[in-house]
Design an enzyme around this catalytic site. Structure first.
Site, short mmCIF file in Angstrom:
data_model
loop_
_atom_site.label_atom_id
_atom_site.label_comp_id
_atom_site.label_asym_id
_atom_site.label_seq_id
_atom_site.Cartn_x
_atom_site.Cartn_y
_atom_site.Cartn_z
N TRP A 99 20.93 -26.04 -8.86
CA TRP A 99 19.71 -26.60 -9.44
C TRP A 99 19.78 -26.60 -10.95
CZ3 TRP A 99 17.61 -29.54 -6.19
CH2 TRP A 99 17.53 -29.20 -4.83
N ASP A 166 12.72 -22.68 -14.44
CA ASP A 166 12.50 -23.19 -13.08
C ASP A 166 12.33 -21.96 -12.19
OD1 ASP A 166 12.71 -24.13 -10.50
OD2 ASP A 166 14.59 -25.21 -10.80
N LYS A 190 8.41 -23.46 -1.54
CA LYS A 190 9.06 -22.22 -1.14
C LYS A 190 8.05 -21.07 -1.01
CE LYS A 190 12.97 -24.53 -2.38
NZ LYS A 190 13.47 -25.32 -3.51
C1 PLP Z 1 14.18 -26.27 -4.14
C2 PLP Z 1 14.51 -26.13 -5.57
C3 PLP Z 1 14.50 -27.23 -6.46
C4 PLP Z 1 14.23 -28.64 -5.98
O1 PLP Z 1 12.92 -28.82 -5.74
P1 PLP Z 1 12.33 -30.27 -5.32
O2 PLP Z 1 10.87 -30.00 -5.27
O3 PLP Z 1 12.94 -30.60 -4.00
O4 PLP Z 1 12.73 -31.24 -6.36
C5 PLP Z 1 14.76 -27.01 -7.78
N1 PLP Z 1 15.04 -25.77 -8.25
C6 PLP Z 1 15.09 -24.70 -7.44
C7 PLP Z 1 15.38 -23.36 -8.01
C8 PLP Z 1 14.83 -24.85 -6.08
O5 PLP Z 1 14.86 -23.78 -5.27
#
Ligand code: PLP
Length: 354
Positions: A99, A166, A190
């Site tokens: 990511w 993030d 999540k």
């Molecule tokens: C799941 C995830 C993403 C992607 O998220 P989307 O909402 O599908 O774009 C980005 N960064 C991390 C750390 C993730 O776990």
């Protein structure tokens, strides 16, 4: 049979969230209408939005000067919104996994990107050390939990520049010192709600500093000014997010969630460490509390598929590892009960003894 849900995302939600969401789909707040068919500008929904933002602030102890916005597009859209709004000439990024890597690619559309720390060469087995961050960058971007590789940075680093994170897969898993960050964002699927809404905690005085024109929908200022109501927000996921936040509050908040998470992770890591058959894939000091990655030792490698089948007879789902790591990944998000971890550990022991 209720399954033991270890999926990485979308992922397990609390029964409280599911039940209240079902109820609101039938009859939302006594309106005689489903939440699926009511205006986002109705007083019942604006109350949901206001309370969700307020609880976000309360649970994470977000200081004055920050706003919580809810938008669409996923964390992946934040990969471009962050540099669009903050990157003037150069940004620093930590490359700690897939990511993070994707976030770097998007930032390169907007300016120079300096990767200041990376564990790519070791297939992201550890969380790279954050040091010597240059001071001539507009911000440093980190990914606090690497959902795919199972490594995590469980501290808020001190850096000499603006910090952006993030936190898609570990938000609400520990107290966060929000004052160290300019933006914290994440997809909600999540630890917060069903897919469809993305949160961003934004320090308002970090905005409006770049020269470039920003399209309205990609400008954080739009969403801050309009209270996430510039256009139709993802109504249902925001409602569900509020339920999850209420449930978190009823449990005692993020400190309690942290203890619960650490206990669950310890049970599983202990089982992996004491196993003859299974072995963890990341270095010990980087282990994630949220996503536990492990494989079978080389001599048992061909049994991996059999274990997934065996586990499924115990109601265990979602433990297949991401294709870039292989083996197994058990995601232990807040809504997963300790009981499910114990069932997994029992299944590992039983399989090993067979
Ligand atoms: C799941 C995830 C993403 C992607 O998220 P989307 O909402 O599908 O774009 C980005 N960064 C991390 C750390 C993730 O776990």
């Amino acid at each position: 049979m209720k399954k033991h849900n270890f999926y990485a995302g979308p992922s397990i939600m609390s029964q409280y969230t599911i039940d209240n969401t079902i109820e609101a789909i039938r009859d939302f707040a006594g309106t005689g209408l489903s939440i699926l068919e009511i205006s986002h500008r109705s007083k019942e929904f604006t109350a949901v939005m206001d309370e969700a933002q307020a609880l976000f602030k309360e649970l994470l102890d977000i200081p004055e000067g920050y706003e919580v916005v809810f938008v669409g597009g996923g964390a992946s859209m934040q990969f471009c919104m962050v540099p669009y709004n903050l990157l003037k000439t150069k940004a620093a990024y930590v490359d700690s996994g897939t990511w993070a890597h994707k976030a770097i690619k998007e930032a390169q559309f907007f300016g120079d990107v300096e990767v200041v720390a990376s564990s790519e060469e070791s297939n992201y087995k550890f969380y790279p050390k954050i040091e010597n961050v240059p001071t001539d960058v507009d911000y440093l971007h980190i990914t606090t939990n690497n959902t795919i590789y199972g490594t995590e940075l469980r501290v808020d680093p001190d850096v000499p520049v603006r910090l952006v994170a993030d936190m898609s897969s570990d938000i609400f898993s520990r107290p966060v010192d929000v004052s160290k960050y300019d933006i914290i964002y994440g997809g909600a699927q999540k630890n917060v709600s069903p897919a469809g809404v993305t949160f961003a905690i934004v320090k308002t005085d970090a905005l409006g500093k770049v020269e470039r024109p920003i399209p309205t929908m990609l400008n954080y200022e739009t969403h801050v000014k309009k209270g996430s109501m510039f256009n139709t927000p993802p109504v249902l996921p925001i409602f569900s997010a509020l339920q999850t936040l209420k449930w978190y509050k009823s449990l005692g908040g993020v400190k309690v969630l942290q203890q619960m998470g650490e206990e669950k992770a310890a049970v599983l890591y202990d089982a992996i460490d004491s196993s003859k058959m299974f072995v963890g894939t990341v270095s010990e000091e980087s282990r994630s509390i949220m996503n536990v990655c492990f494989v079978m030792k080389p001599e048992y490698k061909e049994l991996e598929k059999d274990f997934i089948d065996f586990a499924s007879t115990k109601g265990i789902v979602g433990i297949k590892g991401h294709r870039s790591v292989g083996g197994f990944r058990a995601s232990l998000y807040n809504a997963l009960p300790l009981e499910s971890v114990k069932v997994l550990v029992e299944a590992m022991k039983e399989f090993e003894n067979k």
